[in-house]
Design a protein around this motif. Sequence first.
Motif, PDB file in Angstrom:
ATOM      1  N   LYS A 118       4.306  23.514  11.226  1.00 57.26           N
ATOM      2  CA  LYS A 118       5.637  22.949  10.940  1.00 57.26           C
ATOM      3  C   LYS A 118       5.979  21.765  11.843  1.00 57.26           C
ATOM      4  O   LYS A 118       6.636  20.807  11.428  1.00 57.26           O
ATOM      5  N   TYR A 119       5.526  21.838  13.096  1.00 61.11           N
ATOM      6  CA  TYR A 119       5.990  20.850  14.073  1.00 61.11           C
ATOM      7  C   TYR A 119       4.818  20.156  14.764  1.00 61.11           C
ATOM      8  O   TYR A 119       3.698  20.657  14.790  1.00 61.11           O
ATOM      9  N   GLU A 120       5.138  19.005  15.349  1.00 60.49           N
ATOM     10  CA  GLU A 120       4.122  18.246  16.070  1.00 60.49           C
ATOM     11  C   GLU A 120       4.720  17.683  17.352  1.00 60.49           C
ATOM     12  O   GLU A 120       5.856  17.186  17.361  1.00 60.49           O
ATOM     13  N   TYR A 121       3.979  17.773  18.425  1.00 63.45           N
ATOM     14  CA  TYR A 121       4.425  17.246  19.723  1.00 63.45           C
ATOM     15  C   TYR A 121       3.386  16.243  20.214  1.00 63.45           C
ATOM     16  O   TYR A 121       2.187  16.529  20.252  1.00 63.45           O
TER      17      TYR A 121
ATOM     18  N   GLN B 121       0.035  20.674  17.297  1.00 65.15           N
ATOM     19  CA  GLN B 121       0.616  21.150  16.047  1.00 65.15           C
ATOM     20  C   GLN B 121       0.956  22.623  16.215  1.00 65.15           C
ATOM     21  O   GLN B 121       0.061  23.427  16.519  1.00 65.15           O
ATOM     22  N   TYR B 122       2.223  22.982  16.039  1.00 66.43           N
ATOM     23  CA  TYR B 122       2.671  24.333  16.383  1.00 66.43           C
ATOM     24  C   TYR B 122       3.749  24.820  15.421  1.00 66.43           C
ATOM     25  O   TYR B 122       4.358  24.029  14.674  1.00 66.43           O
ATOM     26  N   ASN B 123       3.992  26.129  15.440  1.00 65.42           N
ATOM     27  CA  ASN B 123       5.003  26.736  14.568  1.00 65.42           C
ATOM     28  C   ASN B 123       6.167  27.329  15.329  1.00 65.42           C
ATOM     29  O   ASN B 123       7.214  27.595  14.755  1.00 65.42           O
ATOM     30  N   ASN B 124       5.994  27.584  16.642  1.00 66.53           N
ATOM     31  CA  ASN B 124       7.105  28.039  17.473  1.00 66.53           C
ATOM     32  C   ASN B 124       6.870  27.546  18.900  1.00 66.53           C
ATOM     33  O   ASN B 124       5.754  27.161  19.261  1.00 66.53           O
ATOM     34  N   GLU B 125       7.910  27.567  19.695  1.00 62.77           N
ATOM     35  CA  GLU B 125       7.854  26.974  21.036  1.00 62.77           C
ATOM     36  C   GLU B 125       7.480  27.972  22.127  1.00 62.77           C
ATOM     37  O   GLU B 125       7.542  27.645  23.309  1.00 62.77           O
TER      38      GLU B 125
ATOM     39  N   LEU C 128       4.601  26.507  24.053  1.00 61.87           N
ATOM     40  CA  LEU C 128       4.440  25.055  23.931  1.00 61.87           C
ATOM     41  C   LEU C 128       4.285  24.381  25.286  1.00 61.87           C
ATOM     42  O   LEU C 128       3.405  23.515  25.465  1.00 61.87           O
TER      43      LEU C 128
ATOM     44  N   LYS D 270      -2.064  15.192  19.909  1.00 58.92           N
ATOM     45  CA  LYS D 270      -0.935  15.801  19.201  1.00 58.92           C
ATOM     46  C   LYS D 270      -1.098  17.314  19.185  1.00 58.92           C
ATOM     47  O   LYS D 270      -2.181  17.816  18.886  1.00 58.92           O
TER      48      LYS D 270
END
Length: 437
Positions: free
Chosen positions: A333-336, A398-402, A405, A396
């Motif tokens: 869902k997310y990218e950092y 790529q993760y779904n929850n923190e 993180l 990068k």
Amino acid sequence: MRAVDIIQNKRDGKILSKEEISFFLDGYLNEKIPDYQMSAFLMAVYFKGMCKEELEIFTEKMVNSGESIKFTGVENFLIDKHSTGGVGDKTTIALAGLFASFNIGTAKLSGRGLGHTGGTIDKFESIKGFTFPKSKEELIKMTNITGTGIMEASNKIVPLDKKIYALRDVTATVQSIPLIASSIMSKKLAIYSDGLILDVKVGSGAFMKNIDSARQLAKSMLDIGEGFKRKVAAVLTNMDEPLGLAVGNSNEVIEAIETLKGRGPKDFTELVETLTAVALMIKGDVKDLEEGKKKVREVIESGKAIKHLKDFIEYAGGDPNLTEDYSLLPRAKYEYLIKSGKSGWVQGIEAEKIGKAGMVLGAGRETKEEVIDHSVGVILCKKTGDPVKKGEVLGKLQYNNEKNLDTSINFIKEAFTISDKKTLEKKVIFEIHTVNI
């Protein structure tokens, strides 16, 4: 004959006879020799090693402790490729399409990932509906139809290895080169192949941290292969930094597909070209590596390799359209974005820390019971030798929850070393050694 005398002989550096090794291993498999005596024996081997003859006898006993698989009705030349494990190692996926393009079949037992290295089974299970054979009959059928057969390691194949490995894991004897060699080769020899390629990883992200220990392991495995009259090649390859740019299960499936389309990262492309060229040399289709690599590039350009991979995916129950539509694979869902704090050149990327960065996000597992998240992982934007500017993206997440993180971010930052001086890119292939070829 007594177990304690055999332990003492090995402790004192004596060469064990076939009768002694057979007595000890048969006794342990049949639970007549207890764990504490096998533990003492393993520690004696750890310090005193095993000669070529002992290793061959030891491995033969391992192979014969369970079922063997022979492929009936398979017209393809069979080659099994084994990797000692690393970060971003999606080689088996790419080779499935490449080997089949040259009428080379490959059938193997693969494992799940544990720790910072990924497992082939986990990568293929990123594909919705993908199922593996549940028996040797199903494995043989898959190999006959698609040219590729991959099955999860079975308790019926080399059960003695599984029993001994569990003990090695808790007795600090995992790192014994003779025991590693016999463990790997017993599983390879239990499944028939015309040739075997061993991808021996070397570096921070590998089990063998330096070239000398990798050479020792390669030599031990080649000695075993020679004793069993198999055609074997050991290719020593770099694992000081991750292989390719993608780490994480879905990510690695995509990168393997892109490589078969001719768009893969330079280091991973070089590895699969080399391994396939070695396979062609074993088969006798080419005289040298360069001729083999040329044929590999031609097959990739023709689209033949990607077609064979699609056929394999479809046979296993997956949707072959995912090779064109990556949204059919699990996506995070997310990218950092991890940005560089300074300008310079990438001097190194510590593979193990990149692997751990993905693992804590859910791409790997610390215990066998943990569930993999196939969608998460790491994408590298720079490799060793690349120039980088302050504020430029290094990688990068790529993760779904923190949940983990921050830990993952720290692993990435610690993995990269930025130098003021220009550095060279990492060598991919160190050495190639062969027997019976």
